[in-house]
Scaffold this motif. Sequence first.
Motif, PDB file in Angstrom:
ATOM      1  N   VAL B  59       0.852  -1.187   0.000  1.00 25.83           N
ATOM      2  CA  VAL B  59       0.000   0.000   0.000  1.00 25.83           C
ATOM      3  C   VAL B  59       0.889   1.238   0.000  1.00 25.83           C
ATOM      4  N   LEU B  60       0.512   2.189  -0.832  1.00 25.42           N
ATOM      5  CA  LEU B  60       1.186   3.486  -0.858  1.00 25.42           C
ATOM      6  C   LEU B  60       0.278   4.472  -0.131  1.00 25.42           C
ATOM      7  N   ILE B  61       0.829   5.094   0.888  1.00 25.04           N
ATOM      8  CA  ILE B  61       0.034   6.031   1.692  1.00 25.04           C
ATOM      9  C   ILE B  61       0.529   7.444   1.425  1.00 25.04           C
ATOM     10  N   GLU B  62      -0.398   8.301   1.025  1.00 22.97           N
ATOM     11  CA  GLU B  62       0.014   9.642   0.602  1.00 22.97           C
ATOM     12  C   GLU B  62      -0.885  10.703   1.230  1.00 22.97           C
ATOM     13  N   VAL B  63      -0.250  11.706   1.816  1.00 26.09           N
ATOM     14  CA  VAL B  63      -1.008  12.849   2.328  1.00 26.09           C
ATOM     15  C   VAL B  63      -1.151  13.860   1.199  1.00 26.09           C
ATOM     16  N   LEU B  64      -2.399  14.281   0.929  1.00 23.33           N
ATOM     17  CA  LEU B  64      -2.641  15.237  -0.141  1.00 23.33           C
ATOM     18  C   LEU B  64      -2.777  16.621   0.461  1.00 23.33           C
ATOM     19  N   GLU B  65      -1.843  17.485   0.117  1.00 20.43           N
ATOM     20  CA  GLU B  65      -1.886  18.850   0.648  1.00 20.43           C
ATOM     21  C   GLU B  65      -1.888  19.833  -0.515  1.00 20.43           C
ATOM     22  N   GLY B  66      -2.138  21.080  -0.197  1.00 19.20           N
ATOM     23  CA  GLY B  66      -2.079  22.096  -1.243  1.00 19.20           C
ATOM     24  C   GLY B  66      -3.452  22.425  -1.782  1.00 19.20           C
ATOM     25  N   GLY B  67      -4.408  21.540  -1.576  1.00 19.40           N
ATOM     26  CA  GLY B  67      -5.782  21.824  -1.997  1.00 19.40           C
ATOM     27  C   GLY B  67      -6.491  22.621  -0.917  1.00 19.40           C
ATOM     28  N   ARG B  68      -7.794  22.733  -1.081  1.00 15.39           N
ATOM     29  CA  ARG B  68      -8.577  23.466  -0.108  1.00 15.39           C
ATOM     30  C   ARG B  68      -8.546  22.785   1.264  1.00 15.39           C
ATOM     31  N   ARG B  69      -8.623  21.464   1.223  1.00 11.61           N
ATOM     32  CA  ARG B  69      -8.594  20.678   2.457  1.00 11.61           C
ATOM     33  C   ARG B  69      -7.581  19.559   2.277  1.00 11.61           C
ATOM     34  N   PRO B  70      -6.940  19.151   3.366  1.00 17.51           N
ATOM     35  CA  PRO B  70      -6.017  18.025   3.228  1.00 17.51           C
ATOM     36  C   PRO B  70      -6.787  16.712   3.055  1.00 17.51           C
ATOM     37  N   GLY B  71      -6.120  15.733   2.498  1.00 16.55           N
ATOM     38  CA  GLY B  71      -6.743  14.423   2.317  1.00 16.55           C
ATOM     39  C   GLY B  71      -5.725  13.320   2.497  1.00 16.55           C
TER      40      GLY B  71
END
Lengths: 121, 133
Positions: B59-71
């Motif tokens: 599994v690749l776990i990735e924090v998504l930042e830079g958008g309106r809300r983190p994911g």
Amino acid sequence: MERVPILKLGDILIVSIQIDLDDQSVLALQEDLADMVVSSGARGVIIDITAVEIVDSFIGRMFSTIAAMTRMLDAETVVVGMRPAVAITLVELGLSLGGVRTALNLEKGVAMLEHVRGAAG
Amino acid sequence: MSAPRELPIATNGDVVVVRQQVRSLAAEIGLSLVDQTKIVTAASELARNALVHAGGGRVLIEVLEGGRRPGLRLVFSDDGPGIPDVDQALTEGWSTAGGLGLGLSGSRRLVDEFDLVSAPGEGTRVTVTKWAR
């Protein structure tokens, strides 16, 4: 694999799950409980999940299996202490835990077992 | 900003480690307690799927930042036999491994975005995303 301890209090067996359950531990717990219900002659089993952060379909199925299994061995099972977030997630996952008795906490679980036995005479 | 991390899924113990890592990142980016519980539960189902149906995966776990809300995005992949009929596999109650058949259909309900790519002989890749509210 970690094993979950089973405590005996009168004719009730108490299982308090304090570890992050892997699937092997789940299967071991089912077998240990079946053995111990028979060897101790327990009439009730309480599974305390106060410390359990998630219940997925495998763990949820364990509750149903244990409830059905202990019923055949003349003991009732009550699951106590489910966290609200766990309940919400279980319903969305599609698991309703049919056939599994639940109570909010240990004290209410014990009262429920006494009531069930009282009704059964 | 944390770099994506890849975890192996080869044993029952690995499934527990995946749950713990997802939980800790979900809390870190500020998912609510209910949303944390949902994404961790979905991760547990999908990791077990990879283990049971494909003998393991990652599994690749990735924090998504830079958008309106983190994911939080999780990509589960394996090199197993693949799924011949994806629609059927997503049907509630459909199971090939003797389970409850809630793994895929249930996980989809627990996340905000769900994508499944699979073909016979080509393994399976499931991508799920949960956004902070």
